[in-house]
Design an enzyme around this catalytic site. Sequence first.
Site, PDB file in Angstrom:
ATOM      1  N   SER A  93       0.802  -1.221   0.000  1.00 37.24           N
ATOM      2  CA  SER A  93       0.000   0.000   0.000  1.00 37.24           C
ATOM      3  C   SER A  93       0.834   1.270   0.000  1.00 37.24           C
ATOM      4  CB  SER A  93      -0.939   0.009   1.213  1.00 37.24           C
ATOM      5  OG  SER A  93      -0.204   0.144   2.415  1.00 37.24           O
ATOM      6  N   LYS A 148       0.601   4.614   6.841  1.00 34.23           N
ATOM      7  CA  LYS A 148       0.103   5.426   5.720  1.00 34.23           C
ATOM      8  C   LYS A 148       0.748   6.814   5.799  1.00 34.23           C
ATOM      9  CE  LYS A 148      -2.954   2.187   4.695  1.00 34.23           C
ATOM     10  NZ  LYS A 148      -2.760   1.286   3.541  1.00 34.23           N
TER      11      LYS A 148
END
Length: 306
Positions: A93, A148
């Site tokens: 990701s 993230k």
Amino acid sequence: LEGRLGKLGGTLAPAAVTQVEEQGAKVQAAMLDPAPKALEGALGTLQQTASDKVPGMRQSAGKDFFGGLLKALLVALIIRTVLIEPYRIPSGSMLPTLQIGDHVFINKFIYGVRIPFTNTVPFVIVREPARGDVVVFENPVTGEDYIKRVVGVGGDTIELRDGVVHVNGVAQQRTLIDAEAFTMNRDELGWQQQPVRAYEEHLGDAVFTSYQARGPRLRCPYEGPFKVPEGELFVVGDNRDGSSDSRYGLSMNPPSCSPHQVEYVPLGNVKGKAMVVWIAWGYEGLLSGLFGDAGLRTDRLFIPVR
């Protein structure tokens, strides 16, 4: 041993004291010998002599060992709670910033000490998370640790228009650097080649590369608007079409383009800021032929996370 002898005072037999002192002198003499085995032998004999001749030395050695072990565990716990903690990258990701199998150290000090199991930060030490930071946090939906990039902070309005991040209506700089790039990602079928477009992005003080999947159109040409509540963060993966992030409810549910699926990260859930890759075990690394196409990536050692 000196401490034990001092406590016992004159209760020990003189012959026992003499024997211990003589062996102690042999240890001192062995310290001058360039051969390490001489010192090892003298110390071993002194330890045995002390255990045999000085009452309580066996129990004292055990207490010292377990006391030292507890101190070491306490120091490790303090370091892990307050200063740094390791984290392994489990998915693609955050490609290309972080590769699958990277192990990073996270700075737990910069944002303030987080009280374990409470998800509260009593006070900020250096600063709060800022746009562009790569952070590890406890996912408020799944309870797992995620990593993230912070795109929005409390009070921001975030939109993604044709892949370009807009913060409070202002487009953030994004430049196409490779329209026909490839990256290696991994799913339940193993390592897969993923065709992408690579962009250089600017967000806050961070300059980084992001990926968008190649295809006739974006999965969601317009995403937002997302109004970030105070005390919370809006986070997105650098691999924009391969990330379960705030846009899609921080979960593995099928993503939709609805702004109502959004999920934010409370500041208390943030564990720290990613600092550096300290070891990497990824695709086509050293000895990968022995470990299913994954091996030691020496080219990624000690790379700072930006």
